[in-house]
Design a protein around this motif. Sequence first.
Motif, PDB file in Angstrom:
ATOM      1  N   LEU A  99     -12.807  13.812 -29.337  1.00 24.94           N
ATOM      2  CA  LEU A  99     -11.491  13.810 -28.700  1.00 24.94           C
ATOM      3  C   LEU A  99     -11.606  13.525 -27.212  1.00 24.94           C
ATOM      4  CD1 LEU A  99      -8.436  14.239 -28.834  1.00 24.94           C
ATOM      5  CD2 LEU A  99      -8.841  16.711 -28.585  1.00 24.94           C
ATOM      6  N   SER A 113     -10.554  20.770 -21.279  1.00 18.63           N
ATOM      7  CA  SER A 113      -9.390  20.549 -20.426  1.00 18.63           C
ATOM      8  C   SER A 113      -9.712  20.311 -18.969  1.00 18.63           C
ATOM      9  CB  SER A 113      -8.453  21.763 -20.511  1.00 18.63           C
ATOM     10  OG  SER A 113      -8.225  22.126 -21.841  1.00 18.63           O
ATOM     11  N   TRP A 151      -9.950  10.389 -25.195  1.00 15.44           N
ATOM     12  CA  TRP A 151      -9.093  10.599 -24.023  1.00 15.44           C
ATOM     13  C   TRP A 151      -9.569   9.744 -22.855  1.00 15.44           C
ATOM     14  CZ3 TRP A 151     -10.737  13.708 -19.617  1.00 15.44           C
ATOM     15  CH2 TRP A 151      -9.727  13.851 -18.647  1.00 15.44           C
ATOM     16  N   ARG A 152     -10.883   9.714 -22.632  1.00 11.43           N
ATOM     17  CA  ARG A 152     -11.406   8.899 -21.536  1.00 11.43           C
ATOM     18  C   ARG A 152     -11.157   7.413 -21.772  1.00 11.43           C
ATOM     19  NH1 ARG A 152     -16.189  12.044 -22.652  1.00 11.43           N
ATOM     20  NH2 ARG A 152     -16.186  13.951 -21.393  1.00 11.43           N
ATOM     21  N   PHE A 206      -5.424  16.178 -19.211  1.00  6.81           N
ATOM     22  CA  PHE A 206      -5.733  16.889 -20.452  1.00  6.81           C
ATOM     23  C   PHE A 206      -5.486  18.367 -20.150  1.00  6.81           C
ATOM     24  CE2 PHE A 206      -8.339  16.479 -24.488  1.00  6.81           C
ATOM     25  CZ  PHE A 206      -8.050  17.752 -24.939  1.00  6.81           C
ATOM     26  N   HIS A 246      -6.908   6.822 -22.122  1.00  6.01           N
ATOM     27  CA  HIS A 246      -6.098   7.245 -20.967  1.00  6.01           C
ATOM     28  C   HIS A 246      -4.751   7.832 -21.390  1.00  6.01           C
ATOM     29  CE1 HIS A 246      -9.141   5.155 -18.641  1.00  6.01           C
ATOM     30  NE2 HIS A 246      -8.880   4.043 -19.298  1.00  6.01           N
ATOM     31  N   LYS A 247      -4.754   8.599 -22.460  1.00  5.56           N
ATOM     32  CA  LYS A 247      -3.539   9.276 -22.901  1.00  5.56           C
ATOM     33  C   LYS A 247      -3.350  10.574 -22.116  1.00  5.56           C
ATOM     34  CE  LYS A 247      -3.096   6.323 -26.353  1.00  5.56           C
ATOM     35  NZ  LYS A 247      -2.086   5.224 -26.282  1.00  5.56           N
ATOM     36  N   THR A 248      -2.107  11.024 -22.056  1.00  7.25           N
ATOM     37  CA  THR A 248      -1.819  12.384 -21.609  1.00  7.25           C
ATOM     38  C   THR A 248      -1.951  13.290 -22.822  1.00  7.25           C
ATOM     39  OG1 THR A 248      -0.255  11.571 -19.952  1.00  7.25           O
ATOM     40  CG2 THR A 248      -0.099  13.898 -20.561  1.00  7.25           C
ATOM     41  N   VAL A 249      -2.763  14.345 -22.728  1.00  8.87           N
ATOM     42  CA  VAL A 249      -3.018  15.224 -23.865  1.00  8.87           C
ATOM     43  C   VAL A 249      -2.589  16.648 -23.534  1.00  8.87           C
ATOM     44  CG1 VAL A 249      -4.774  16.206 -25.407  1.00  8.87           C
ATOM     45  CG2 VAL A 249      -4.955  13.816 -24.666  1.00  8.87           C
TER      46      VAL A 249
END
Length: 270
Positions: A189, A214, A193-194, A46, A197-200
């Motif tokens: 958000l 971040s 994300w956790r 992130f 498991h996306k790349t942000v």
Amino acid sequence: MAEPALSETDSDAAGFAVRLRAVSKTYDNGVTALGPLDLDVAKGDFVSLLGPSGCGKSTALRLIAGLGAPSAGTVNVSHRATKMDGRHPIGFVFQEPTLMPWASVRDNVRLPLKLAHAAPAEADRRIEEALAQVGLAEFADAYPRELSGGMKMRVSLARALVTDPDILLLDEPFAALDEITRFRLNNDLLALWRKLHKTVIFVTHSVFESVYLSQRVIVLTARPGRIRAEFRIATAEPRGEEFRTSADYAGYCREVSKALTPSYSGQRSA
């Protein structure tokens, strides 16, 4: 003019989702908005891009998304190879929700799947899943005029998630929201994300938001944007409201603010 590359080899080999090398962008009016910029983003990271208006933060996102071509340099984006119906490697959340006012929440979220000719049954399943992820399952039949600003942005986020992207790009999505709503969406958000498991990669003007969200904060110079400083926000996970009021958080905010000050003092008029 160099073309952005959607590659599974160069970036994958080193575990990176995004790699920018000597990337710059000069527009037809002669304004150089960005670069040269070198940036690596590891899979699952992130990362926030922080800097003054006009420093090329949004330009960098658009180049990563393939919505424009760099004037020089290379853009490599790694993604999973798949034949899944209606899938796209990148999801983009813009500054404004940009919802179709005549369409329901469900149909607004359906749009990218419709453009990708996804099978109706698969599309319906994924729309339900995306709306549940952003907490809007019960508002599927509502229209944008019936939603608050925060709810509209949740619809925009669901529309980006519905294609199951590997990389999620967000361009100041919460800037126009009140502080309470913004804090709540920051927490939501982070939870997404956790879980997913996306790349942000997140663009913001807010030091406080960048530090809270971040793993890495990239501070850019005034136009043309280059990297002035980078900070790794090393804290225990998961983060919550206790981090927002902690001495560590305040310390990181001071350091990032200090690095950002020269960017603003050197900012040129648009």
